[in-house]
Write an enzyme that holds these catalytic residues in place. Structure first.
Site, PDB file in Angstrom:
ATOM      1  N   GLY A  46       0.841  -1.196   0.000  1.00 27.04           N
ATOM      2  CA  GLY A  46       0.000   0.000   0.000  1.00 27.04           C
ATOM      3  C   GLY A  46       0.870   1.238   0.000  1.00 27.04           C
ATOM      4  O   GLY A  46       2.072   1.159   0.298  1.00 27.04           O
ATOM      5  N   GLN A  51       2.848   9.962   1.996  1.00 27.77           N
ATOM      6  CA  GLN A  51       4.209   9.404   1.957  1.00 27.77           C
ATOM      7  C   GLN A  51       5.040   9.920   0.784  1.00 27.77           C
ATOM      8  O   GLN A  51       6.259   9.787   0.795  1.00 27.77           O
ATOM      9  CB  GLN A  51       4.154   7.865   1.880  1.00 27.77           C
ATOM     10  CG  GLN A  51       3.629   7.219   3.165  1.00 27.77           C
ATOM     11  CD  GLN A  51       3.517   5.723   3.014  1.00 27.77           C
ATOM     12  OE1 GLN A  51       2.554   5.220   2.453  1.00 27.77           O
ATOM     13  NE2 GLN A  51       4.515   4.991   3.500  1.00 27.77           N
ATOM     14  N   CYS A  96       6.413  -0.354   7.471  1.00 27.55           N
ATOM     15  CA  CYS A  96       6.020   0.842   6.730  1.00 27.55           C
ATOM     16  C   CYS A  96       7.180   1.292   5.853  1.00 27.55           C
ATOM     17  O   CYS A  96       8.323   1.321   6.306  1.00 27.55           O
ATOM     18  CB  CYS A  96       5.645   1.960   7.705  1.00 27.55           C
ATOM     19  SG  CYS A  96       5.111   3.466   6.873  1.00 27.55           S
ATOM     20  N   LEU A  97       6.864   1.644   4.613  1.00 28.60           N
ATOM     21  CA  LEU A  97       7.904   2.107   3.682  1.00 28.60           C
ATOM     22  C   LEU A  97       8.551   3.399   4.181  1.00 28.60           C
ATOM     23  O   LEU A  97       9.655   3.724   3.757  1.00 28.60           O
ATOM     24  CB  LEU A  97       7.309   2.316   2.292  1.00 28.60           C
ATOM     25  CG  LEU A  97       6.809   1.048   1.594  1.00 28.60           C
ATOM     26  CD1 LEU A  97       6.019   1.407   0.341  1.00 28.60           C
ATOM     27  CD2 LEU A  97       7.970   0.117   1.247  1.00 28.60           C
ATOM     28  N   HIS A 138      -3.885   1.159   8.084  1.00 27.48           N
ATOM     29  CA  HIS A 138      -2.530   1.730   8.071  1.00 27.48           C
ATOM     30  C   HIS A 138      -2.472   2.931   7.105  1.00 27.48           C
ATOM     31  O   HIS A 138      -1.891   3.974   7.445  1.00 27.48           O
ATOM     32  CB  HIS A 138      -1.553   0.622   7.657  1.00 27.48           C
ATOM     33  CG  HIS A 138      -0.126   1.028   7.508  1.00 27.48           C
ATOM     34  ND1 HIS A 138       0.872   0.593   8.371  1.00 27.48           N
ATOM     35  CD2 HIS A 138       0.503   1.806   6.588  1.00 27.48           C
ATOM     36  CE1 HIS A 138       2.029   1.110   7.981  1.00 27.48           C
ATOM     37  NE2 HIS A 138       1.846   1.843   6.902  1.00 27.48           N
ATOM     38  N   GLU A 139      -3.097   2.794   5.927  1.00 22.32           N
ATOM     39  CA  GLU A 139      -3.075   3.897   4.949  1.00 22.32           C
ATOM     40  C   GLU A 139      -3.943   5.063   5.410  1.00 22.32           C
ATOM     41  O   GLU A 139      -3.556   6.223   5.241  1.00 22.32           O
ATOM     42  CB  GLU A 139      -3.530   3.411   3.560  1.00 22.32           C
ATOM     43  CG  GLU A 139      -2.720   2.272   2.942  1.00 22.32           C
ATOM     44  CD  GLU A 139      -1.218   2.442   3.041  1.00 22.32           C
ATOM     45  OE1 GLU A 139      -0.732   3.587   3.160  1.00 22.32           O
ATOM     46  OE2 GLU A 139      -0.513   1.418   3.008  1.00 22.32           O
ATOM     47  N   HIS A 142      -2.010   7.134   7.703  1.00 18.24           N
ATOM     48  CA  HIS A 142      -1.105   8.064   6.999  1.00 18.24           C
ATOM     49  C   HIS A 142      -1.856   9.326   6.560  1.00 18.24           C
ATOM     50  O   HIS A 142      -1.330  10.438   6.668  1.00 18.24           O
ATOM     51  CB  HIS A 142      -0.507   7.411   5.747  1.00 18.24           C
ATOM     52  CG  HIS A 142       0.677   6.527   5.995  1.00 18.24           C
ATOM     53  ND1 HIS A 142       1.835   6.979   6.599  1.00 18.24           N
ATOM     54  CD2 HIS A 142       0.908   5.228   5.698  1.00 18.24           C
ATOM     55  CE1 HIS A 142       2.721   5.978   6.653  1.00 18.24           C
ATOM     56  NE2 HIS A 142       2.171   4.907   6.119  1.00 18.24           N
TER      57      HIS A 142
HETATM   58  O1  GNR Z   1       4.256  -2.691   2.461  1.00 17.23           O
HETATM   59  C1  GNR Z   1       3.675  -2.569   3.540  1.00 17.23           C
HETATM   60  N1  GNR Z   1       3.453  -3.658   4.308  1.00 17.23           N
HETATM   61  C2  GNR Z   1       2.647  -3.651   5.443  1.00 17.23           C
HETATM   62  C3  GNR Z   1       2.701  -4.742   6.282  1.00 17.23           C
HETATM   63  C4  GNR Z   1       1.921  -4.791   7.410  1.00 17.23           C
HETATM   64  C5  GNR Z   1       1.060  -3.759   7.700  1.00 17.23           C
HETATM   65  C6  GNR Z   1       1.011  -2.653   6.881  1.00 17.23           C
HETATM   66  C7  GNR Z   1       1.787  -2.597   5.753  1.00 17.23           C
HETATM   67  S1  GNR Z   1       1.686  -1.219   4.698  1.00 17.23           S
HETATM   68  C8  GNR Z   1       3.290  -1.222   4.019  1.00 17.23           C
HETATM   69  C9  GNR Z   1       3.412  -0.164   2.961  1.00 17.23           C
HETATM   70  C10 GNR Z   1       3.232   1.196   3.600  1.00 17.23           C
HETATM   71  O2  GNR Z   1       4.059   1.696   4.328  1.00 17.23           O
HETATM   72  N2  GNR Z   1       2.105   1.798   3.372  1.00 17.23           N
HETATM   73  O3  GNR Z   1       1.857   2.984   3.958  1.00 17.23           O
HETATM   74 NI    NI Z   2       3.099   3.038   5.767  1.00 19.71          NI
END
Ligand code: GNR
Ligand code: NI
Length: 175
Positions: A46, A51, A96-97, A138-139, A142
């Site tokens: 995601g 980001q 998270c990236l 999670h998104e 953000h």
């Molecule tokens: O690539 C991603 N893997 C992930 C693994 C577990 C819970 C959430 C994520 S999201 C993350 C990509 C990201 O940072 N999206 O904002």
């Molecule tokens: Ni993230």
């Protein structure tokens, strides 16, 4: 199409709350296609507009369900997403990236019903469970300026922040 830079913690822009999209124009479609390309390049499941430094309520996801992962098969774009129903809890080791190299177990809602708009400005509703539900939350975090570390207890957050700081300092020394 373009691959964009992903902002890394502690970039202050990651605390920005995204603004709702009101015009579904060429600019938004370009943002979405660049986000999709950037997500695949970075091997994320995601990516939120926050980001890549855009204060817009846009997220893209491609979450594998089960075995045979095919890029693009589960690709979704969420614009102005709203959770309208949730039930249950689930804990998952999140990454998270924007915080490369670190993970923490985070508690989320297990199942969601969501309202959002697609890239053409058409509203839709969807249900999600499992990893997709986790990634969507999670998104949306953000888009509200939150990282997974903000959901930890103060003690755990302070510990991981210190570790991240050390890792960044070490990386700088390596240059
Ligand atoms: O690539 C991603 N893997 C992930 C693994 C577990 C819970 C959430 C994520 S999201 C993350 C990509 C990201 O940072 N999206 O904002
Ligand atoms: Ni993230």
């Amino acid at each position: 199409m373009a691959i964009l830079d992903i902002l890394k913690y502690p970039d202050p822009f990651l605390k920005t709350k995204g603004r709702p999209v009101s015009k579904f124009n060429e600019d938004i479609r370009k943002l979405i296609s660049d986000m999709i390309e950037t997500m695949y390049f970075a091997r994320g499941i995601g990516l939120a507009a926050t980001q890549i430094g855009a204060d817009k309520r846009v997220a893209v996801l491609d979450v594998p369900n089960g075995e045979n992962y095919q890029r693009g098969k589960n690709l979704i774009t969420l614009i102005n997403p709203e959770v309208v129903y949730h039930e249950g809890d689930i804990k998952y080791e999140e990454g998270c990236l924007s915080i490369p190299g670190f993970t923490s177990e985070i508690k989320r809602f297990a199942n969601l019903t969501l309202k959002a708009f697609d890239k053409d400005g058409k509203d839709f509703e969807m249900k999600a469970g499992g990893l997709l539900a986790i990634a969507i939350q999670h998104e949306i975090d953000h888009l509200n300026g939150l990282l997974f570390i903000d959901r930890l207890s103060k003690l755990k957050r302070d510990i991981i922040k210190r570790k991240i700081k050390k890792a960044i300092e070490k990386e700088k020394r390596m240059l």
